[in-house]
Design an enzyme around this catalytic site. Sequence first.
Site, short mmCIF file in Angstrom:
data_model
loop_
_atom_site.label_atom_id
_atom_site.label_comp_id
_atom_site.label_asym_id
_atom_site.label_seq_id
_atom_site.Cartn_x
_atom_site.Cartn_y
_atom_site.Cartn_z
N LYS A 100 0.99 -1.23 0.36
CA LYS A 100 -0.27 -0.59 -0.12
C LYS A 100 1.06 1.30 -0.13
O LYS A 100 2.01 0.91 0.31
CB LYS A 100 -0.88 -0.31 1.34
N ASP B 274 -2.54 -1.00 10.55
CA ASP B 274 -3.43 -1.47 8.55
C ASP B 274 -3.98 -2.30 8.21
O ASP B 274 -3.71 -2.74 7.16
CB ASP B 274 -1.84 -0.96 8.09
#
Length: 308
Positions: free
Chosen positions: A17, A160
């Site tokens: 990401k 996350d």
Amino acid sequence: MHLQQSENRLIVQAPAKLNLSLRILARRPDGFHEIETVMVSIQHYDTLTFAPSSQVHIAFRFEDLTHHSLAAATHSSVDETAVVPQDHTNLVVRAALLLKEYANVNYGAEILLQKRIPAAAGLAGGSSDAAATLAALNQLWNLRLTLQELSQLASQLGSDIPFFLCGKPMAVCRGRGEIIEPVELQEKLWFVVAKPPAGLSTALVYRHCQPTQESPSIAPLLSSLANGDQISAAHALHNGLQAAAVELCPAIRQLESTFANLDVIAHQMSGSGTAYFGWCRSEAAAQTAAQQLTHLGLAQVFVACSGL
């Protein structure tokens, strides 16, 4: 995240990401920070293979980025085997054991983790691997847990991880990162990513950052993306951890200076670093920038577009 069934095995592609915006709003009483971030998954993957077993066991394979990126990659001096935990503290093992305990089952799994996402980089490779583990073992063990249950387990492991379970390539994440609001991405975004040899501890960077409510709003970024205006969106990039990370790792400042001379729309660090990315107009522009970065030999370099 892609799950593929192959006989009695599950193969999962776990994406990295990037943070297009990361606002550090306040320190929380629980020791974490209140954040607001726009995260986008990119098509640069670790691969995990799961097979039934009586116990949870993990094996590792660290692969040369050169063979798995869209652009040629440099060889990093980082010893990934030293950075990535290869025992019970690895997030993959912790996710498997947490799921096993929550579901109260005696199942196990043989897990092969093929690492391609650089560690200590702000790319959330470990978090993505943990999310892949929860999703894959839920299927392999036929547990039939809901997304909400998996997300609650994910939030116990890391801030996350819930993002990678949401099923969308982009989301706004709030709280300490566990409150997920998926956002529709109208078109593909292209990036060139560089990871210098040095890595940084996320906890260390957060300890040195300066929270502020005055950081730029995510609204211009989201509205520009919704309107298909990547130029304006890219100019709304923000990372509230970058100043602290630059002080801790001069290599990031060097990349910042280097990217300023490349043909990218905008550029910044991802997460807590040390990976640095440029937002590019097209795949061709990203490939050209990657070639220039590779020639300089400052970092591992790869090209990736948005997507699961």
